[in-house]
Design a protein around this motif. Sequence first.
Motif, PDB file in Angstrom:
ATOM      1  N   ILE A   1       0.819  -1.209   0.000  1.00 29.20           N
ATOM      2  CA  ILE A   1       0.000   0.000   0.000  1.00 29.20           C
ATOM      3  C   ILE A   1       0.857   1.265   0.000  1.00 29.20           C
ATOM      4  N   SER A   2       2.062   1.165   0.556  1.00 35.33           N
ATOM      5  CA  SER A   2       2.933   2.339   0.636  1.00 35.33           C
ATOM      6  C   SER A   2       3.927   2.413  -0.520  1.00 35.33           C
ATOM      7  N   SER A   3       3.782   1.515  -1.484  1.00 32.31           N
ATOM      8  CA  SER A   3       4.593   1.533  -2.724  1.00 32.31           C
ATOM      9  C   SER A   3       6.092   1.500  -2.441  1.00 32.31           C
TER      10      SER A   3
ATOM     11  N   LYS B   1      -2.975   5.491   5.228  1.00 31.44           N
ATOM     12  CA  LYS B   1      -3.211   5.110   3.832  1.00 31.44           C
ATOM     13  C   LYS B   1      -4.511   4.325   3.676  1.00 31.44           C
ATOM     14  N   LEU B   2      -4.826   3.476   4.640  1.00 32.55           N
ATOM     15  CA  LEU B   2      -6.096   2.755   4.592  1.00 32.55           C
ATOM     16  C   LEU B   2      -7.276   3.715   4.753  1.00 32.55           C
ATOM     17  N   ASN B   3      -7.032   4.819   5.441  1.00 30.49           N
ATOM     18  CA  ASN B   3      -8.063   5.833   5.658  1.00 30.49           C
ATOM     19  C   ASN B   3      -8.100   6.862   4.541  1.00 30.49           C
ATOM     20  N   GLY B   4      -7.223   6.692   3.558  1.00 33.14           N
ATOM     21  CA  GLY B   4      -7.129   7.650   2.461  1.00 33.14           C
ATOM     22  C   GLY B   4      -7.966   7.265   1.258  1.00 33.14           C
ATOM     23  N   ASP B   5      -7.560   7.776   0.107  1.00 31.88           N
ATOM     24  CA  ASP B   5      -8.304   7.544  -1.133  1.00 31.88           C
ATOM     25  C   ASP B   5      -7.883   6.217  -1.759  1.00 31.88           C
ATOM     26  N   ILE B   6      -8.496   5.149  -1.316  1.00 27.60           N
ATOM     27  CA  ILE B   6      -8.162   3.808  -1.782  1.00 27.60           C
ATOM     28  C   ILE B   6      -8.352   3.676  -3.291  1.00 27.60           C
ATOM     29  N   TYR B   7      -9.409   4.276  -3.817  1.00 25.02           N
ATOM     30  CA  TYR B   7      -9.703   4.113  -5.247  1.00 25.02           C
ATOM     31  C   TYR B   7      -8.643   4.758  -6.134  1.00 25.02           C
ATOM     32  N   SER B   8      -7.908   5.721  -5.603  1.00 24.17           N
ATOM     33  CA  SER B   8      -6.882   6.408  -6.399  1.00 24.17           C
ATOM     34  C   SER B   8      -5.621   5.568  -6.574  1.00 24.17           C
TER      35      SER B   8
END
Length: 456
Positions: A259-261, A300-307
Motif C-alpha cells: 500500500i505504501s509503494s 493510507k487505509l483511511n485515504g483515497d483507496i480508489y486512487s
Amino acid sequence: MKSKPRLTLRKKDNSFFKKYIQEINIDELMKRDLVKFNEPQKHIVENAKVFLKKIDETFGTKQTELEEFSYFLLQRCYLVVVATSSEDSAFRIFSVMNNRGLPLLATDIIKSEIIGKIKSSDQGKYTDIWENLEGKLGRDDFNNLFAHIRMIFSKVKAKKNLLDEFRTSVLPKFKDKPKSFIEDTLVSYAESYFDIKNSEYESTSNALEINGVLKWLNKIDNSDWMPPAILYFAENNFSSEAKLEFVKKLERLAAYMHISSKDVNFRISRYAELISQIQDNRELSSLELTESEKEDFRDKLNGDIYSMTPKRRNYFILRLDSFVSDGAAEYNSRKLTIEHVLPQTIDKNSQWQELWFDGLSDEEQQMLHDKWIHKIANLVPLTKRKNSAAQNYDFDTKKDKYFKGNQGTSSYALTTQVLNASTWNLEDVEKRQKDLLDVFISKWNLASDTENNKTN
C-alpha cells in the motif's frame, strides 16, 4: 533388422512417448485427461494437437500430398548433434539456435554441474529426485525457486543473471557435497515452495488458517516475501501455531509495503534482515511494524483507496471483504469491478445533490465530494461490468438494479452491507469509514502501543 527409434526422451517420459507417439496411438491420447499428465507429457499432447490441426488444414483429403510430406519427414529430416568445448559456449549456442523453442533455463545448467560432481553410480538416483521436483513444481516455478534460494543464501538484490549469481553465492557452499544440496536444501525448499505457492500446507492443526493467509500473500504484486517464507517453512523446529503467527505478520508486512509503494530495494533489505534473523534463530523484529509504519498504514487505509493502482485497491478492498466475511468467501479478481456508491459525477437534480450538498456553495460541495468519493466506505466490489448509466441512479434504485446479483443478493460481504443500508448520507459514510478502518486495525493489529495499553 529391428526398427530403432531415432528419438528417445528421459526415462520417466519415454514410455509415454513410445506408447502414444511412436506406436501411433494418437486417437487414444486425445481422449486422455490432461490433469493426469506431468508438464512434459502435457506439452507432447499440445504439440500433437497442433500438428494434427496443421496437417488437416494443409492437406485435407489430399492423400497423395500427405504421403509425399510423410516421406519427406522420414527420409530428408535429420537430427544434428552440435558439440562444444565448454558448458558456457554450449549455453550460448543453444540460446541462439533455440530462440524459437523451449529456452534453456539456468536450472538446466546448474543441474548438469551438480549432478556431474556425483559419482556415476549415484547420478541416476539424484537425477530422478531433481526431475521429480521439477515435474511437481513445473519448469517455470522450478526456475523461480532457484531465484528464491539464491536470495536466501546471498541476502542481496541480484545484479547478474541467475546462473552467474547461483554460481557465486550458492554453489561454492556445496563444492564438495553436491548430494547435500539436493537432499538437504533443494528437497526441503521445493516442498516448502510448493506448499506456499499453492496454499497447500498440511498439518493436524491450523492448516486451514495458514493456507487462507497464504492465498492472500500470493495476491501481492511481487514475490519478494517468498524467500523468508520458504526458509521458515523448511525449518522443522517451528510448530503450526508459530507458522500461523509468522504468515499473519508476513502478510501484514507485505501488505504495508504494497500500500505504501515501497520499492524493490526497500523490500529486499527488509526481507534480507528477516532471513538473517530466521537463520540465526533471533527475534524476528523485521517482521514487526514500527509505530510509525502502523501510523502510516492506518493513514493510507483511511485515504483515497480508489486512487491507487487497480492491483493495490483491489487487494485491499477484497482483503477487507474477507475480514468482514470471516474469510469464508472465494474471489475471482478477473470478474471484479469496484464501484462508487456516492457517484463520481453528481446530477444537480438528483437525490444525491439533496442528501449531500443542499445549501453548500460550489466550492464546499467540491471539497466534500473530493474528501469522501474515493474512501473505502464509499466503494463496493461487484462481479459485473461497469455500467455508466447506473452510476447516477438514486441510492435505492442503484442498490436494486446495479448492486444486486442475478439472485437478488451479492457475493461480497461489503456490498451486502450497503444493500442492507436504508440511507447513504454523510453521517452514514463517516460511521462506515470508521467501522471499516477498525476492522483493518483489529485484523492486522495496527493499533498504536498507546491504544493497546489502554485496552489491556
